[in-house]
Enzyme design. Structure first.
Site, PDB file in Angstrom:
ATOM      1  N   GLN A  73      -4.323  -5.076   6.873  1.00 21.55           N
ATOM      2  CA  GLN A  73      -5.294  -5.996   6.276  1.00 21.55           C
ATOM      3  C   GLN A  73      -5.360  -7.332   7.005  1.00 21.55           C
ATOM      4  O   GLN A  73      -6.355  -8.037   6.905  1.00 21.55           O
ATOM      5  CB  GLN A  73      -4.953  -6.241   4.795  1.00 21.55           C
ATOM      6  CG  GLN A  73      -5.090  -5.016   3.913  1.00 21.55           C
ATOM      7  CD  GLN A  73      -6.531  -4.517   3.795  1.00 21.55           C
ATOM      8  OE1 GLN A  73      -7.487  -5.252   3.995  1.00 21.55           O
ATOM      9  NE2 GLN A  73      -6.679  -3.237   3.478  1.00 21.55           N
TER      10      GLN A  73
ATOM     11  N   CYS B 275      -4.734   2.603  -3.632  1.00 23.00           N
ATOM     12  CA  CYS B 275      -3.487   3.053  -3.008  1.00 23.00           C
ATOM     13  C   CYS B 275      -2.365   2.057  -3.234  1.00 23.00           C
ATOM     14  O   CYS B 275      -1.504   1.872  -2.360  1.00 23.00           O
ATOM     15  CB  CYS B 275      -3.662   3.329  -1.517  1.00 23.00           C
ATOM     16  SG  CYS B 275      -4.837   4.622  -1.173  1.00 23.00           S
TER      17      CYS B 275
ATOM     18  N   ASP C 229       3.294  -4.383   8.072  1.00 18.49           N
ATOM     19  CA  ASP C 229       2.046  -3.621   7.942  1.00 18.49           C
ATOM     20  C   ASP C 229       0.884  -4.604   8.083  1.00 18.49           C
ATOM     21  O   ASP C 229       0.628  -5.410   7.188  1.00 18.49           O
ATOM     22  CB  ASP C 229       2.037  -2.940   6.565  1.00 18.49           C
ATOM     23  CG  ASP C 229       0.681  -2.334   6.208  1.00 18.49           C
ATOM     24  OD1 ASP C 229      -0.274  -2.458   6.998  1.00 18.49           O
ATOM     25  OD2 ASP C 229       0.582  -1.731   5.117  1.00 18.49           O
TER      26      ASP C 229
ATOM     27  N   LYS D 113     -10.705  -0.884  10.191  1.00 15.44           N
ATOM     28  CA  LYS D 113     -10.881  -2.043   9.315  1.00 15.44           C
ATOM     29  C   LYS D 113     -11.261  -3.293  10.106  1.00 15.44           C
ATOM     30  O   LYS D 113     -11.477  -4.355   9.538  1.00 15.44           O
ATOM     31  CB  LYS D 113      -9.593  -2.315   8.527  1.00 15.44           C
ATOM     32  CG  LYS D 113      -9.251  -1.237   7.493  1.00 15.44           C
ATOM     33  CD  LYS D 113      -8.071  -1.675   6.654  1.00 15.44           C
ATOM     34  CE  LYS D 113      -7.337  -0.516   5.996  1.00 15.44           C
ATOM     35  NZ  LYS D 113      -8.080   0.115   4.916  1.00 15.44           N
TER      36      LYS D 113
ATOM     37  N   HIS E 223       0.878  -1.178   0.000  1.00 11.38           N
ATOM     38  CA  HIS E 223       0.000   0.000   0.000  1.00 11.38           C
ATOM     39  C   HIS E 223       0.916   1.230   0.000  1.00 11.38           C
ATOM     40  O   HIS E 223       2.036   1.174   0.516  1.00 11.38           O
ATOM     41  CB  HIS E 223      -0.828  -0.049   1.288  1.00 11.38           C
ATOM     42  CG  HIS E 223      -1.905   0.973   1.408  1.00 11.38           C
ATOM     43  ND1 HIS E 223      -1.659   2.278   1.758  1.00 11.38           N
ATOM     44  CD2 HIS E 223      -3.239   0.880   1.230  1.00 11.38           C
ATOM     45  CE1 HIS E 223      -2.807   2.937   1.803  1.00 11.38           C
ATOM     46  NE2 HIS E 223      -3.781   2.109   1.482  1.00 11.38           N
TER      47      HIS E 223
END
Lengths: 417, 131
Positions: free
Chosen positions: A211, A374, A208, A234, A130
């Site tokens: 997600q 993104c 990261d 999220k 991302h």
């Protein structure tokens, strides 16, 4: 349609907890929300917990010697302990509140990166990141003179691990910054192997988790990452709050991020002394209601069970991939094995631009995201300008997948030459 | 949807008019819409009175952006640069005859933006010139 996929969840009961899922987008057209990788919907318990704070004990934290401030502080700091437990951090002191994943990564760039990287050093990232795990490093590189390099991905949407190990061997890598799960392809990366290799090469590892954290069980100690970043919104929680996990020994050595109240122990006009972890990195009045909301979102997810959330999404994704494969002219980017990816299907169609796909789907009440999500370098890798992304969560149903497929046939009818 | 993808728009999307670049060209300009990657490249030949003699274009993108380019550019032939300067955002929306949300509006207006940037160096989005 009839199918053999099974979910461990009572999805009707889950859906009843989410007020927004009852709504119609237009009269007679019920909402099918398939934009979960952008942001998730919120259960009533989260909305009510935040309301309750504002209605009954709204006060600033860490300061007031009064009842309301004590209650607010307890709830706010209690949430931090709950988050630490959820990702299996060794201590609540390793949980830093931020606004979102993006801010968490920028915090690392501005503090650890600024203090530890310089000319000749390499930050190793990947082609499937991302923008929030690319741009902060590009900006850091411009400030300190280091370099950012990217591990390629295979045609099938996996990270090229051979290239990763080779780059790690050949380049003076000081930081490895990778996603845990691609927001476009859904690919789940072998982060344990990546972190171990990074450490063996003497590099620090940042993962990261924007997600992954909402959808699969996360154990930061098992993963052994030095930094792990994720967002509340999220994972059924509110916007405005995210988390940076960092190993205590590294956080202790890092300079602070923003200066101001709450991040200091003592201020004199000539100098200041920083507060203890984690408050050293938390200047100013924080997002109190949002931290409380995130805690209740975690309660909800753990009530369902993260293993069950993941198993449900594997079933829904498997069904979606099977049905999408029936539609001529439709291609899904990324791995085709639903057990190796998150609940994401980035769709590319012959003759139909993703914006047109999303527009026609919206007419049928189906919310997807169209664009580059993104992740422009990723789309460049596959020579497509954009894709239409359907992303699933614990409240999505097999029937909703059927409606997606029907709507995609409408796209074809409308736009095919 | 029937409104958004009405037959005239789909006809221009499937059978775009005046496709193919002109060489030499008096006006030659191309631009992307960074939000969605729509792309339009416009070429125009003028006569000695600054009236459009011919127009040709290439592009890629969604149905709205490409149909809008086909419909707009076809009408330029025989118009003077002064007349073209007066074409507004509202003219484009009237030409398309559809209601558009804020994101799709940019798709619809990319053709006019490319025209104005190429002809007059005006780089603002039509309708946002004052901002």
């Amino acid at each position: 349609m009839k199918h053999d996929f099974e979910t461990p969840l009572d999805v009707a009961a889950v859906r009843a907890d989410f007020p927004v899922l009852e709504r119609e987008v237009r009269p007679g057209v019920p909402l099918v929300y398939l934009d979960n990788a952008a942001t998730s919907q919120k259960p009533l318990s989260v909305i009510e917990a935040m309301n309750d704070y504002y209605r009954r004990y709204n006060a600033n934290v860490h300061r007031g010697i009064h009842k309301l401030s004590e209650e607010a502080t307890d709830a706010y700091e209690g949430a931090r302990k709950r988050i630490a437990q959820f990702i299996n951090a060794a201590s609540y002191r390793e949980i830093i509140y931020t606004r979102n994943t993006t801010e968490s990564i920028n915090l690392v760039a501005w503090t650890w990166g600024q203090a530890n990287l310089g000319p000749g050093d390499v930050i190793l990232s990947t082609e499937m990141e991302h923008h929030s795990n690319i741009v902060p490093w590009q900006l850091l590189a411009r400030r300190v003179g280091c370099e950012v390099r990217y591990v390629p991905i295979t045609e099938g949407g996996e990270l090229d691990m051979e290239a990763f190990h080779q780059m790690l061997d050949e380049l003076p890598v000081k930081l490895v910054a990778v996603t845990h799960m691609s927001n476009v392809l859904g690919t789940i990366l072998p982060v344990r192997e990546i972190v171990e290799a990074a450490h063996a090469a003497g590099a620090v590892a940042l993962v990261d988790g924007a997600q992954s954290t909402p959808h699969i069980p996360v154990d930061v100690q098992e993963m052994d990452a030095d930094f792990f970043a994720f967002s509340s919104h999220k994972m059924l929680g509110p916007t405005g709050i995210g988390v940076l996990y960092g190993k205590r020994a590294i956080l202790e050595e890092m300079p602070p991020f923003l200066g101001g109240g709450d991040m200091i122990k003592r201020v004199e006009l000539g100098k200041s002394e920083w507060n203890d972890l984690p408050w050293k990195f938390e200047a100013g009045t924080p997002s109190i209601a949002e931290a409380i909301g995130l805690k209740v979102a975690i309660d909800y997810l753990e009530g369902v069970g993260m293993e069950n959330v993941h198993a449900h999404e594997v079933a829904i994704t498997a069904y979606a991939l099977e049905r999408l494969a029936e539609v001529p002219g439709v291609r899904v980017l990324g791995p085709s094995d639903p057990t190796r990816k998150g609940g994401v299907a980035a769709i590319v169609m012959d003759d139909a631009h993703p914006h047109d796909i999303a527009q026609i789907l919206d007419h049928e009440g189906i919310a997807v995201r169209a664009g580059h999500h993104c992740a422009m370098p990723l789309h460049q890798r596959y020579n497509v300008v954009a894709s239409a992304r359907a992303s699933f969560y614990l409240y999505n149903t097999f029937e909703e997948v059927d409606r997606l497929i029907e709507a995609i046939y409408k796209v074809k009818e409308t736009l095919t030459f | 949807m029937d409104d958004l993808y009405r037959e005239l728009i789909l006809d221009h999307y499937r059978n775009p008019r005046k496709k193919g670049l002109l060489s030499p060209a008096d006006i030659d300009y191309e631009e992307d819409n960074p939000v969605c990657g729509d792309h339009i490249h416009l070429t125009i030949q003028l006569d000695e009175n600054n009236v459009v003699r011919d127009v040709g274009w290439e592009g890629e993108g969604c149905a709205i952006s490409q149909a809008s380019a086909s419909m707009l550019y076809e009408t330029l032939i025989g118009k003077s640069l002064d007349e073209i300067r007066k074409i507004s955002k509202d003219d484009i929306l009237e030409m398309l005859g559809i209601e558009l949300g804020p994101v799709r509006l940019k798709c619809a207006l990319l053709s006019l933006k490319v025209l104005k940037a190429g002809a007059y160096g005006l780089t603002a989005w039509p309708g946002e010139e004052e901002d």
